[in-house]
Design a protein around this motif. Sequence first.
Motif, mmCIF file in Angstrom:
data_model
loop_
_atom_site.group_PDB
_atom_site.id
_atom_site.type_symbol
_atom_site.label_atom_id
_atom_site.label_comp_id
_atom_site.label_asym_id
_atom_site.label_seq_id
_atom_site.Cartn_x
_atom_site.Cartn_y
_atom_site.Cartn_z
ATOM 1 N N GLY A 18 0.793 -1.218 0.000
ATOM 2 C CA GLY A 18 0.000 0.000 0.000
ATOM 3 C C GLY A 18 0.828 1.273 0.000
ATOM 4 O O GLY A 18 0.341 2.330 -0.377
ATOM 5 N N LYS A 19 2.069 1.189 0.411
ATOM 6 C CA LYS A 19 2.959 2.344 0.403
ATOM 7 C C LYS A 19 4.371 1.878 0.146
ATOM 8 O O LYS A 19 4.688 0.695 0.245
ATOM 9 C CB LYS A 19 2.879 3.086 1.738
ATOM 10 C CG LYS A 19 3.320 2.252 2.944
ATOM 11 C CD LYS A 19 3.230 3.053 4.230
ATOM 12 C CE LYS A 19 3.708 2.220 5.431
ATOM 13 N NZ LYS A 19 3.647 2.989 6.685
ATOM 14 N N TRP A 20 5.223 2.848 -0.183
ATOM 15 C CA TRP A 20 6.594 2.512 -0.512
ATOM 16 C C TRP A 20 7.402 2.242 0.754
ATOM 17 O O TRP A 20 7.197 2.868 1.798
ATOM 18 C CB TRP A 20 7.257 3.640 -1.288
ATOM 19 C CG TRP A 20 8.649 3.294 -1.755
ATOM 20 C CD1 TRP A 20 8.994 2.705 -2.916
ATOM 21 C CD2 TRP A 20 9.865 3.502 -1.035
ATOM 22 N NE1 TRP A 20 10.343 2.513 -3.003
ATOM 23 C CE2 TRP A 20 10.920 3.003 -1.839
ATOM 24 C CE3 TRP A 20 10.183 4.051 0.204
ATOM 25 C CZ2 TRP A 20 12.248 3.042 -1.451
ATOM 26 C CZ3 TRP A 20 11.502 4.093 0.600
ATOM 27 C CH2 TRP A 20 12.525 3.596 -0.231
ATOM 28 N N SER A 21 8.320 1.297 0.661
ATOM 29 C CA SER A 21 9.258 1.028 1.752
ATOM 30 C C SER A 21 10.557 0.544 1.131
ATOM 31 O O SER A 21 10.588 0.088 -0.018
ATOM 32 C CB SER A 21 8.702 -0.020 2.727
ATOM 33 O OG SER A 21 8.468 -1.249 2.062
ATOM 34 N N GLY A 22 11.621 0.622 1.878
ATOM 35 C CA GLY A 22 12.923 0.245 1.347
ATOM 36 C C GLY A 22 13.106 -1.246 1.183
ATOM 37 O O GLY A 22 13.867 -1.688 0.315
ATOM 38 N N GLN A 23 12.420 -2.052 1.999
ATOM 39 C CA GLN A 23 12.554 -3.506 1.942
ATOM 40 C C GLN A 23 11.200 -4.141 1.733
ATOM 41 O O GLN A 23 10.204 -3.737 2.341
ATOM 42 C CB GLN A 23 13.190 -4.044 3.213
ATOM 43 C CG GLN A 23 13.457 -5.543 3.201
ATOM 44 C CD GLN A 23 14.009 -6.068 4.530
ATOM 45 O OE1 GLN A 23 13.727 -5.474 5.574
ATOM 46 N NE2 GLN A 23 14.780 -7.124 4.485
ATOM 47 N N CYS A 24 11.158 -5.151 0.858
ATOM 48 C CA CYS A 24 9.913 -5.887 0.633
ATOM 49 C C CYS A 24 9.692 -6.842 1.798
ATOM 50 O O CYS A 24 10.572 -7.645 2.146
ATOM 51 C CB CYS A 24 9.988 -6.650 -0.690
ATOM 52 S SG CYS A 24 8.565 -7.719 -1.002
ATOM 53 N N GLY A 25 8.506 -6.783 2.391
ATOM 54 C CA GLY A 25 8.203 -7.656 3.516
ATOM 55 C C GLY A 25 7.949 -9.090 3.119
ATOM 56 O O GLY A 25 7.983 -9.984 3.969
ATOM 57 N N ASN A 31 15.240 -2.245 -1.997
ATOM 58 C CA ASN A 31 15.144 -1.318 -3.134
ATOM 59 C C ASN A 31 14.552 -1.986 -4.378
ATOM 60 O O ASN A 31 15.005 -1.771 -5.501
ATOM 61 C CB ASN A 31 16.522 -0.739 -3.477
ATOM 62 C CG ASN A 31 17.120 0.044 -2.320
ATOM 63 O OD1 ASN A 31 16.400 0.723 -1.584
ATOM 64 N ND2 ASN A 31 18.421 -0.058 -2.138
ATOM 65 N N THR A 32 13.548 -2.815 -4.175
ATOM 66 C CA THR A 32 12.879 -3.459 -5.305
ATOM 67 C C THR A 32 11.426 -3.023 -5.455
ATOM 68 O O THR A 32 10.752 -3.473 -6.380
ATOM 69 C CB THR A 32 12.905 -4.990 -5.141
ATOM 70 O OG1 THR A 32 12.279 -5.355 -3.899
ATOM 71 C CG2 THR A 32 14.338 -5.513 -5.160
ATOM 72 N N ILE A 33 10.921 -2.147 -4.579
ATOM 73 C CA ILE A 33 9.527 -1.718 -4.627
ATOM 74 C C ILE A 33 9.425 -0.469 -5.500
ATOM 75 O O ILE A 33 10.125 0.522 -5.282
ATOM 76 C CB ILE A 33 8.988 -1.443 -3.213
ATOM 77 C CG1 ILE A 33 9.036 -2.738 -2.388
ATOM 78 C CG2 ILE A 33 7.576 -0.894 -3.277
ATOM 79 C CD1 ILE A 33 8.547 -2.583 -0.973
ATOM 80 N N VAL A 34 8.558 -0.553 -6.516
ATOM 81 C CA VAL A 34 8.400 0.519 -7.492
ATOM 82 C C VAL A 34 6.928 0.897 -7.565
ATOM 83 O O VAL A 34 6.047 0.037 -7.514
ATOM 84 C CB VAL A 34 8.907 0.070 -8.888
ATOM 85 C CG1 VAL A 34 8.665 1.149 -9.923
ATOM 86 C CG2 VAL A 34 10.377 -0.295 -8.825
ATOM 87 N N GLU A 35 6.684 2.200 -7.686
ATOM 88 C CA GLU A 35 5.309 2.687 -7.803
ATOM 89 C C GLU A 35 4.777 2.413 -9.203
ATOM 90 O O GLU A 35 5.432 2.687 -10.203
ATOM 91 C CB GLU A 35 5.273 4.188 -7.525
ATOM 92 C CG GLU A 35 3.884 4.791 -7.641
ATOM 93 C CD GLU A 35 3.880 6.299 -7.409
ATOM 94 O OE1 GLU A 35 2.835 6.919 -7.659
ATOM 95 O OE2 GLU A 35 4.920 6.843 -6.999
ATOM 96 N N GLU A 36 3.564 1.860 -9.278
ATOM 97 C CA GLU A 36 2.914 1.593 -10.545
ATOM 98 C C GLU A 36 1.469 2.037 -10.472
ATOM 99 O O GLU A 36 0.880 2.102 -9.395
ATOM 100 C CB GLU A 36 2.989 0.101 -10.892
ATOM 101 C CG GLU A 36 4.406 -0.403 -11.069
ATOM 102 C CD GLU A 36 4.466 -1.857 -11.435
ATOM 103 O OE1 GLU A 36 3.376 -2.469 -11.531
ATOM 104 O OE2 GLU A 36 5.568 -2.393 -11.608
#
Length: 454
Positions: A18-25, A31-36
């Motif tokens: 739901g929001k950006w974070s530095g690490q995928c849970g 640094n793999t989470i990108v806004e789309e």
Amino acid sequence: MARDGAIYVCQSCGAVHGKWSGQCGACGQWNTIVEESRSAPPGALKPAATARSRGLAFESLQSETPEPPRIVTGVTEFDRVCGGGVVPGSAILLSGDPGVGKSTLLLDVAGRAALAGKRVAYISGEEAIEQIRSRAKRMGLSSAPVELASATALREILGTLKRETFDIVIIDSIQTLWSDAHEAGPGSVTQVRACAGELVRLAKAGGPALVLVGHVTKDGQVAGPRVVEHMVDAVLSFEGERGYPFRILRAGKNRFGATDEIGVFEMGDAGLSEVSNPSALFLGESKERAPGSAVFAGIEGSRPVLVEVQALVAPSAYGTPRRAVIGWDTGRLAMVLAVLEARCGVGFGNQDVYLNVAGGLRINEPAADLAAAAALISSVTDTPLPQGCIVFGEISLSGEVRAVGRAEARLREAQKLGFDRALSPPLTVKGGGVSVTPVSRLTEAVERISQNRY
């Protein structure tokens, strides 16, 4: 807070946040989470307010369905792994490490199928047409009527495939395609999912047989969302160890054939060549069997394969002995060592153990237990096995040597390559020209190997 119409997708595993974070849970990558953007995939159905449900038409299991037709490409090893040929309207995903030879294999498939009269399209998003022509010339396929194109726009590719009629279409690779219905860049989870979905939908609607090339991650898994593997009918992996010329094609999923078949190729200056006799490739050429070496008669799919299992037992120079395995399961080696120590009195507690499957082949069947144990016993007693002897059999925790399937095919392959004796569990089939030495307990195998009695 995420802005309206935006989601955050992990480009490694495809998890939505739901929001950006530095690490995928989900996968733990950084640094793999990108806004789309929240855009529907092209061709998605929208609910109609006036539409009426027509219900489902069920059929019974007794109805006869004919076997699907096959497109025989002419590459025997590729057709073998696919189940006898490529099924029209099916989708195949081929993955492999960079430089292993995926494009070379598919160009060989395209060229031979085109020479056999099939209409084949090769669409590359990674290479220019001149590069593909140069490779085809080196492989001796420059005269093959393959239709080449270099494109990455999904809309152009779909438009062409809807106008033209092809038997086989090869897309190299799915990570280079992009759809203008999405704002994400090529190779992202959204683009890979959307492009693969559209292409597979076209193939299922009476289109051509589709072959997609997929990149792999550093762990050897297919890059992108796992949903792509569920969309396609077959997932093939092209494997090869560095320093070895051979390549192995395996099927991890196949809706139209078995998943235990392998295709063996050898990489040369002129491209890939099929290996009709893999046993000769994986066996050593030495005329004398050294201590710690045993020849295992295995089964890969429908073909028997002879491979050399090498073991080395040496005193440990440190407090904790090492256990190094190449080409076999580490847990399986630990079990064999435990059974040898508990049931046969052969201890390895203060010794380093190294086990290697020669040639780089990876063995997965339990029938290799006795071959690994024979190599270990041969090494620790410094007693070589006879040159013309093969070994196969499964070891239980009680020390019993259990029978394995397709023993007759194993013996027949051994006889064809000049082996004249076998160490195996008691068999109910005839060995032909191979003299079988049956062992029902692992202690019997230890005595026969250490005393050189066969």
